[in-house]
Design a protein around this motif. Structure first.
Motif, PDB file in Angstrom:
ATOM      1  N   ALA A  30       0.843  -1.206   0.000  1.00 42.16           N
ATOM      2  CA  ALA A  30       0.000   0.000   0.000  1.00 42.16           C
ATOM      3  C   ALA A  30       0.872   1.247   0.000  1.00 42.16           C
ATOM      4  O   ALA A  30       0.570   2.237  -0.665  1.00 42.16           O
ATOM      5  CB  ALA A  30      -0.922  -0.006   1.215  1.00 42.16           C
ATOM      6  N   ASN A  50      -7.671   7.213  -5.934  1.00 42.45           N
ATOM      7  CA  ASN A  50      -8.140   6.194  -4.993  1.00 42.45           C
ATOM      8  C   ASN A  50      -7.122   5.073  -4.898  1.00 42.45           C
ATOM      9  O   ASN A  50      -6.614   4.594  -5.909  1.00 42.45           O
ATOM     10  CB  ASN A  50      -9.469   5.571  -5.468  1.00 42.45           C
ATOM     11  CG  ASN A  50     -10.646   6.535  -5.336  1.00 42.45           C
ATOM     12  OD1 ASN A  50     -11.422   6.678  -6.255  1.00 42.45           O
ATOM     13  ND2 ASN A  50     -10.760   7.193  -4.210  1.00 42.45           N
ATOM     14  N   GLY A  51      -6.822   4.690  -3.664  1.00 45.98           N
ATOM     15  CA  GLY A  51      -5.960   3.531  -3.465  1.00 45.98           C
ATOM     16  C   GLY A  51      -4.476   3.808  -3.607  1.00 45.98           C
ATOM     17  O   GLY A  51      -3.656   2.886  -3.568  1.00 45.98           O
ATOM     18  N   GLY A  53      -2.461   5.209  -1.565  1.00 41.98           N
ATOM     19  CA  GLY A  53      -1.706   5.018  -0.328  1.00 41.98           C
ATOM     20  C   GLY A  53      -1.696   6.246   0.575  1.00 41.98           C
ATOM     21  O   GLY A  53      -0.932   6.306   1.543  1.00 41.98           O
ATOM     22  N   LYS A  54      -2.564   7.204   0.286  1.00 36.26           N
ATOM     23  CA  LYS A  54      -2.582   8.459   1.049  1.00 36.26           C
ATOM     24  C   LYS A  54      -2.979   8.226   2.511  1.00 36.26           C
ATOM     25  O   LYS A  54      -2.279   8.653   3.427  1.00 36.26           O
ATOM     26  CB  LYS A  54      -3.568   9.463   0.409  1.00 36.26           C
ATOM     27  CG  LYS A  54      -3.274   9.781  -1.043  1.00 36.26           C
ATOM     28  CD  LYS A  54      -4.228  10.818  -1.617  1.00 36.26           C
ATOM     29  CE  LYS A  54      -5.680  10.378  -1.675  1.00 36.26           C
ATOM     30  NZ  LYS A  54      -5.911   9.256  -2.624  1.00 36.26           N
ATOM     31  N   THR A  55      -4.113   7.557   2.719  1.00 31.49           N
ATOM     32  CA  THR A  55      -4.591   7.352   4.086  1.00 31.49           C
ATOM     33  C   THR A  55      -3.626   6.461   4.874  1.00 31.49           C
ATOM     34  O   THR A  55      -3.360   6.707   6.058  1.00 31.49           O
ATOM     35  CB  THR A  55      -6.010   6.734   4.068  1.00 31.49           C
ATOM     36  OG1 THR A  55      -6.886   7.650   3.404  1.00 31.49           O
ATOM     37  CG2 THR A  55      -6.531   6.480   5.480  1.00 31.49           C
ATOM     38  N   THR A  56      -3.078   5.458   4.210  1.00 32.34           N
ATOM     39  CA  THR A  56      -2.135   4.562   4.886  1.00 32.34           C
ATOM     40  C   THR A  56      -0.894   5.335   5.332  1.00 32.34           C
ATOM     41  O   THR A  56      -0.385   5.135   6.442  1.00 32.34           O
ATOM     42  CB  THR A  56      -1.747   3.394   3.955  1.00 32.34           C
ATOM     43  OG1 THR A  56      -2.954   2.780   3.469  1.00 32.34           O
ATOM     44  CG2 THR A  56      -0.921   2.359   4.688  1.00 32.34           C
ATOM     45  N   GLN A  95     -10.849  10.567   6.955  1.00 36.66           N
ATOM     46  CA  GLN A  95     -11.714  10.532   5.786  1.00 36.66           C
ATOM     47  C   GLN A  95     -13.154  10.241   6.224  1.00 36.66           C
ATOM     48  O   GLN A  95     -14.103  10.726   5.638  1.00 36.66           O
ATOM     49  CB  GLN A  95     -11.217   9.431   4.848  1.00 36.66           C
ATOM     50  CG  GLN A  95     -11.345   9.761   3.407  1.00 36.66           C
ATOM     51  CD  GLN A  95     -10.572   8.782   2.545  1.00 36.66           C
ATOM     52  OE1 GLN A  95      -9.688   8.052   3.013  1.00 36.66           O
ATOM     53  NE2 GLN A  95     -10.903   8.751   1.285  1.00 36.66           N
ATOM     54  N   GLU A 172      -8.426  14.189   2.856  1.00 36.86           N
ATOM     55  CA  GLU A 172      -9.483  14.561   1.903  1.00 36.86           C
ATOM     56  C   GLU A 172     -10.567  15.413   2.565  1.00 36.86           C
ATOM     57  O   GLU A 172     -11.740  15.026   2.602  1.00 36.86           O
ATOM     58  CB  GLU A 172     -10.080  13.304   1.244  1.00 36.86           C
ATOM     59  CG  GLU A 172      -9.004  12.517   0.490  1.00 36.86           C
ATOM     60  CD  GLU A 172      -9.575  11.521  -0.499  1.00 36.86           C
ATOM     61  OE1 GLU A 172     -10.707  11.718  -0.963  1.00 36.86           O
ATOM     62  OE2 GLU A 172      -8.867  10.552  -0.821  1.00 36.86           O
TER      63      GLU A 172
HETATM   64  N1  LIG Z   1      -6.577  -2.237   6.410  1.00 37.60           N
HETATM   65  C1  LIG Z   1      -6.308  -2.618   5.176  1.00 37.60           C
HETATM   66  N2  LIG Z   1      -6.271  -3.915   4.821  1.00 37.60           N
HETATM   67  C2  LIG Z   1      -5.974  -4.296   3.567  1.00 37.60           C
HETATM   68  N3  LIG Z   1      -5.710  -3.466   2.562  1.00 37.60           N
HETATM   69  C3  LIG Z   1      -5.728  -2.155   2.825  1.00 37.60           C
HETATM   70  C4  LIG Z   1      -6.037  -1.659   4.135  1.00 37.60           C
HETATM   71  N4  LIG Z   1      -5.973  -0.296   4.106  1.00 37.60           N
HETATM   72  C5  LIG Z   1      -5.652   0.038   2.838  1.00 37.60           C
HETATM   73  N5  LIG Z   1      -5.492  -1.065   2.061  1.00 37.60           N
HETATM   74  C6  LIG Z   1      -5.099  -1.082   0.637  1.00 37.60           C
HETATM   75  O1  LIG Z   1      -3.952  -0.267   0.520  1.00 37.60           O
HETATM   76  C7  LIG Z   1      -4.006   0.519  -0.658  1.00 37.60           C
HETATM   77  C8  LIG Z   1      -3.886   1.980  -0.294  1.00 37.60           C
HETATM   78  O2  LIG Z   1      -5.052   2.378   0.421  1.00 37.60           O
HETATM   79  P1  LIG Z   1      -5.250   3.838   1.023  1.00 37.60           P
HETATM   80  O3  LIG Z   1      -6.504   3.810   1.809  1.00 37.60           O
HETATM   81  O4  LIG Z   1      -4.003   4.262   1.715  1.00 37.60           O
HETATM   82  O5  LIG Z   1      -5.430   4.694  -0.295  1.00 37.60           O
HETATM   83  P2  LIG Z   1      -5.868   6.220  -0.451  1.00 37.60           P
HETATM   84  O6  LIG Z   1      -4.824   6.871  -1.294  1.00 37.60           O
HETATM   85  O7  LIG Z   1      -6.157   6.814   0.865  1.00 37.60           O
HETATM   86  O8  LIG Z   1      -7.208   6.093  -1.324  1.00 37.60           O
HETATM   87  P3  LIG Z   1      -8.583   6.946  -1.278  1.00 37.60           P
HETATM   88  O9  LIG Z   1      -8.357   8.141  -2.145  1.00 37.60           O
HETATM   89  O10 LIG Z   1      -9.580   6.017  -1.896  1.00 37.60           O
HETATM   90  O11 LIG Z   1      -8.878   7.275   0.154  1.00 37.60           O
HETATM   91  C9  LIG Z   1      -5.288   0.141  -1.362  1.00 37.60           C
HETATM   92  O12 LIG Z   1      -4.981  -0.842  -2.313  1.00 37.60           O
HETATM   93  C10 LIG Z   1      -6.144  -0.443  -0.246  1.00 37.60           C
HETATM   94  O13 LIG Z   1      -7.038  -1.395  -0.767  1.00 37.60           O
END
Ligand SMILES: Nc1ncnc2c1ncn2[C@@H]1O[C@H](COP(=O)(O)OP(=O)(O)OP(=O)(O)O)[C@@H](O)[C@H]1O
Ligand SMILES: [Mg+2]
Length: 335
Positions: A30, A50-51, A53-56, A95, A172
Motif C-alpha cells: 500500500a 483512490n488507493g 496510499g494516502k490514508t495509509t 476521511q 481529503e
Molecule cells: N486495512 C487494510 N487492509 C488491507 N488493505 C488495505 C487496508 N488499508 C488500505 N489497504 C489497501 O492499501 C491501498 C492503499 O489504500 P489507502 O486507503 O491508503 O489509499 P488512499 O490513497 O487513501 O485512497 P482513497 O483516495 O480512496 O482514500 C489500497 O490498495 C487499499 O485497498
C-alpha cells in the motif's frame, strides 16, 4: 490559536520527515518507500487517486499504523519510539468523520476536549469559539445527525483543533463538498496556517492542492512519483491546455501546423470535428496564435484555455490515467 512556542518542537523547523516508509497488507504494498519532508508553517499537499496510499501514509505518520519499513518523525520525534509525544503534537481529521451523530456539535467538542485533558468549562469555551469560527454557532446545540455533509466536515475539523495542535493532518477534507463549502474549508485551512500551524492534507483534486499547498507530493501505487510546487507540477504538462474549435473542419491540418509552429509544442487534433488541443506553457503566445490563424483566413468557432487536470498530470508523470473519471474537476465536461 496564536503560535505559542511548544518546548518540544523548538528544536526543529521541519514538521515531518519520512524516509522509505513501507506498509504492506497481505500482498499489497500500500505504501512502497515514501519519502516526505514538510517544513513548519507550510501547507503540504499529498495528491493521488483512490488507493494510492494516502490514508495509509497518514496512518503511519499519526501513529495509528506501525510501518513495516522506513522511519518517520514529527518535529524530530520518532513515530515508533515516541508515539505519545507525537500524539500531543498533532490533530487528525479522518476521511470518515469521527464525530458522534447522537449528540450535538458542542457536546462533541466537549467530549474531544475532555479526552485531550481540558477541563469541562475550558473545553466548552474553546469548543464554542471554534464552532463560531467555522460557521457552526447556530447549529451548536443541534444533534449532528441533522447536520449536512459540509457541516459534519467542519465539525470534524473543529474537533481535531480543540487542543491547538501545531501539526494538523486532513485526509481529503473537501471530498464530496459543494464548491461553496469547499471554498469555506479552504479559508479555514489558510487561517490555520496564518496562525502558525502546519497542515498536511490529502486530496484527489489538483486545483485544491494548487490553491492551498506550498508543496505537493504526487503519489501513485504507494510511491512518490513527483514532488514540488504546484507550478513545478503544472510545468510538466504545460501550465494550461488550449482548445480550439474551428469554424471549418476542412482546414484542421493547416490550423494544427500553425498552432504547433506558433506555440512551439506538439498539438493534437480531431480532424472530423475540427478540434485542436495544445499544451500551453506561455499564455502570452495565444495572442500570436490568434493573429496567425486570422492572417491565414482560418476562422474559429470557439477558443478556451483549461487548466491541467489531475488526470493530465498523472498521464504525463506515470504514463497511465488516474482510472477514475470523477477526479477530473477542473476540465470541461466531455462532449
Ligand atoms: N486495512 C487494510 N487492509 C488491507 N488493505 C488495505 C487496508 N488499508 C488500505 N489497504 C489497501 O492499501 C491501498 C492503499 O489504500 P489507502 O486507503 O491508503 O489509499 P488512499 O490513497 O487513501 O485512497 P482513497 O483516495 O480512496 O482514500 C489500497 O490498495 C487499499 O485497498
Ligand atoms: Mg484515503
Amino acid at each position: 490559536m496564536k503560535g505559542q512556542p511548544v518546548t518540544s518542537i523548538d528544536a526543529t523547523d521541519i514538521a515531518i520527515v519520512a524516509e522509505g516508509l513501507v506498509k504492506t497488507f497481505g500482498t499489497t504494498r500500500a505504501v512502497d518507500g515514501v519519502d516526505l519532508r514538510v517544513d513548519r508553517g507550510t501547507v503540504y499537499g499529498v495528491l493521488g487517486p483512490n488507493g494510492a496510499g494516502k490514508t495509509t501514509t497518514i496512518s503511519m505518520l499519526t501513529t495509528l499504523l506501525r510501518p513495516d519499513g522506513g522511519r518517520a518523525s514529527i518535529f524530530g520525534h520518532d513515530v515508533i519510539d515516541e508515539p505519545d509525544v507525537v500524539r500531543q503534537l498533532i490533530g487528525v481529521t479522518g476521511q470518515d468523520a469521527s464525530v458522534d451523530e447522537k449528540i450535538s456539535g458542542i457536546e462533541n467538542m466537549v467530549v474531544f476536549g475532555r479526552l485531550l485533558g481540558l477541563g469541562r468549562q475550558g473545553a466548552k469555551r474553546r469548543g464554542l469559539d471554534l464552532l463560531d469560527a467555522f460557521g457552526l454557532a447556530e447549529a451548536a446545540t443541534r444533534p449532528v445527525a441533522k447536520y449536512s455533509g459540509g457541516m459534519r466536515r467542519r465539525l470534524d475539523l473543529a474537533s481535531s483543533l480543540i487542543a491547538q495542535p501545531p501539526l494538523i493532518f486532513l485526509d481529503e477534507p473537501t471530498t464530496g463538498l459543494d464548491p461553496r463549502t469547499r471554498g469555506q474549508m479552504w479559508d479555514v485551512i489558510r487561517d490555520l496556517v496564518a496562525n502558525g500551524s502546519t497542515v498536511l492534507l490529502t486530496t484527489q483534486y489538483l486545483d485544491e492542492a494548487d490553491h492551498l499547498a506550498d508543496r505537493i507530493a504526487v503519489i501513485d501505487r504507494g510511491r512518490v512519483v513527483a514532488e514540488g510546487t504546484a507550478n513545478d507540477l503544472k510545468a510538466l504538462v504545460g501550465t494550461a491546455t488550449l482548445q480550439l474549435a474551428l469554424a471549418d473542419a476542412a482546414v484542421t491540418d493547416a490550423a494544427l501546423a500553425t498552432t504547433e509552429h506558433v506555440l512551439g509544442t506538439r498539438a493534437s487534433a480531431t480532424p472530423e470535428r475540427g478540434h485542436i488541443t495544445a499544451p500551453m506553457a506561455d499564455p502570452e503566445r495565444i495572442t500570436d496564435l490568434l493573429i496567425a490563424l486570422r492572417t491565414q483566413g482560418i476562422r474559429l468557432a470557439e477558443v478556451s484555455v483549461e487548466r491541467p487536470t489531475l488526470d493530465e498530470v498523472f498521464m504525463t508523470i506515470t504514463g497511465h490515467g488516474t482510472a477514475d473519471p470523477q477526479t477530473e474537476i477542473t476540465g470541461k465536461v466531455a462532449a
